[in-house]
Design a protein around this motif. Sequence first.
Motif, mmCIF file in Angstrom:
data_model
loop_
_atom_site.group_PDB
_atom_site.id
_atom_site.type_symbol
_atom_site.label_atom_id
_atom_site.label_comp_id
_atom_site.label_asym_id
_atom_site.label_seq_id
_atom_site.Cartn_x
_atom_site.Cartn_y
_atom_site.Cartn_z
ATOM 1 N N UNK A 8 0.840 -1.196 0.000
ATOM 2 C CA UNK A 8 0.000 0.000 0.000
ATOM 3 C C UNK A 8 0.875 1.245 0.000
ATOM 4 N N UNK A 9 0.481 2.227 -0.804
ATOM 5 C CA UNK A 9 1.123 3.541 -0.799
ATOM 6 C C UNK A 9 0.030 4.547 -0.473
ATOM 7 N N UNK A 77 3.167 -7.355 4.841
ATOM 8 C CA UNK A 77 2.561 -6.188 4.205
ATOM 9 C C UNK A 77 3.566 -5.042 4.237
ATOM 10 N N UNK A 78 3.741 -4.369 3.096
ATOM 11 C CA UNK A 78 4.601 -3.196 3.002
ATOM 12 C C UNK A 78 3.694 -1.981 2.867
ATOM 13 N N UNK A 79 3.880 -1.014 3.764
ATOM 14 C CA UNK A 79 3.092 0.217 3.735
ATOM 15 C C UNK A 79 4.029 1.403 3.579
ATOM 16 N N UNK A 80 3.723 2.263 2.625
ATOM 17 C CA UNK A 80 4.471 3.494 2.405
ATOM 18 C C UNK A 80 3.567 4.658 2.772
ATOM 19 N N UNK A 81 4.048 5.530 3.650
ATOM 20 C CA UNK A 81 3.348 6.765 3.997
ATOM 21 C C UNK A 81 4.175 7.921 3.442
ATOM 22 N N UNK A 82 3.576 8.762 2.616
ATOM 23 C CA UNK A 82 4.292 9.841 1.959
ATOM 24 C C UNK A 82 3.415 11.069 1.802
#
Length: 87
Positions: A8-9, A77-82
Amino acid sequence: MANLMRFEVLAPDKYVLKSDEVSYVGAETTGGGVGILARHANMICALKEGPLKYNDAQGKAHFICVDGGFLEVRENKVTILTEAAET
Protein backbone atom coordinates in the motif's frame (compact mmCIF):
# COMPACT_ATOMS: atom_id res chain seq x y z
CA MET A 1 0.48 -17.67 -3.64
CA ALA A 2 3.03 -18.05 -0.89
CA ASN A 3 5.61 -15.67 -2.38
CA LEU A 4 3.34 -12.63 -2.54
CA MET A 5 2.66 -9.81 -0.10
CA ARG A 6 0.36 -6.83 0.27
CA PHE A 7 1.58 -3.37 -0.75
CA GLU A 8 0.00 0.00 0.00
CA VAL A 9 1.12 3.54 -0.80
CA LEU A 10 -0.79 6.22 1.10
CA ALA A 11 -0.76 10.00 0.70
CA PRO A 12 -2.67 12.27 3.10
CA ASP A 13 -5.73 12.47 0.85
CA LYS A 14 -5.88 9.04 -0.82
CA TYR A 15 -4.54 5.56 -1.45
CA VAL A 16 -2.11 5.88 -4.36
CA LEU A 17 -1.80 2.11 -4.67
CA LYS A 18 -3.35 -0.86 -2.90
CA SER A 19 -2.40 -4.37 -4.04
CA ASP A 20 -2.55 -7.85 -2.52
CA GLU A 21 -0.28 -9.44 -5.11
CA VAL A 22 3.23 -7.98 -5.10
CA SER A 23 6.37 -10.13 -5.19
CA TYR A 24 9.05 -7.45 -4.57
CA VAL A 25 9.39 -3.85 -3.35
CA GLY A 26 12.61 -1.86 -3.74
CA ALA A 27 13.17 1.57 -2.19
CA GLU A 28 15.93 4.04 -1.41
CA THR A 29 16.00 4.77 2.32
CA THR A 30 18.02 7.35 4.19
CA GLY A 31 20.36 4.49 5.13
CA GLY A 32 20.70 3.04 1.61
CA GLY A 33 18.76 0.81 -0.75
CA VAL A 34 16.47 -1.93 0.50
CA GLY A 35 14.78 -4.83 -1.28
CA ILE A 36 11.79 -6.54 0.29
CA LEU A 37 10.43 -9.98 -0.54
CA ALA A 38 7.48 -11.85 0.96
CA ARG A 39 7.78 -12.69 4.67
CA HIS A 40 10.48 -10.04 5.24
CA ALA A 41 11.33 -9.23 8.86
CA ASN A 42 9.42 -6.35 10.47
CA MET A 43 11.03 -2.93 10.00
CA ILE A 44 10.40 0.81 9.77
CA CYS A 45 12.65 3.24 7.90
CA ALA A 46 12.65 6.74 6.43
CA LEU A 47 12.55 7.08 2.63
CA LYS A 48 14.41 9.42 0.34
CA GLU A 49 12.58 11.30 -2.39
CA GLY A 50 12.64 9.24 -5.58
CA PRO A 51 11.22 6.17 -7.32
CA LEU A 52 10.00 2.97 -5.67
CA LYS A 53 10.08 -0.21 -7.71
CA TYR A 54 7.64 -3.04 -7.22
CA ASN A 55 7.02 -6.26 -9.13
CA ASP A 56 3.52 -7.64 -9.59
CA ALA A 57 2.63 -11.34 -9.26
CA GLN A 58 3.86 -12.02 -12.80
CA GLY A 59 7.21 -10.30 -12.13
CA LYS A 60 6.50 -7.21 -14.24
CA ALA A 61 8.23 -4.10 -12.84
CA HIS A 62 6.26 -0.95 -11.96
CA PHE A 63 7.42 2.37 -10.51
CA ILE A 64 5.95 5.01 -8.19
CA CYS A 65 7.71 8.29 -7.38
CA VAL A 66 7.41 9.36 -3.73
CA ASP A 67 8.23 12.59 -1.95
CA GLY A 68 10.09 10.93 0.93
CA GLY A 69 8.12 9.47 3.81
CA PHE A 70 8.24 6.22 5.74
CA LEU A 71 8.22 2.51 4.89
CA GLU A 72 6.87 -0.14 7.25
CA VAL A 73 7.06 -3.90 6.82
CA ARG A 74 4.77 -5.88 9.11
CA GLU A 75 2.87 -9.17 8.81
CA ASN A 76 3.73 -9.70 5.12
CA LYS A 77 2.56 -6.19 4.21
CA VAL A 78 4.60 -3.20 3.00
CA THR A 79 3.09 0.22 3.73
CA ILE A 80 4.47 3.49 2.41
CA LEU A 81 3.35 6.76 4.00
CA THR A 82 4.29 9.84 1.96
CA GLU A 83 3.28 13.47 1.44
CA ALA A 84 2.87 12.94 -2.32
CA ALA A 85 3.22 10.10 -4.83
CA GLU A 86 2.73 9.63 -8.56
CA THR A 87 2.40 6.46 -10.60
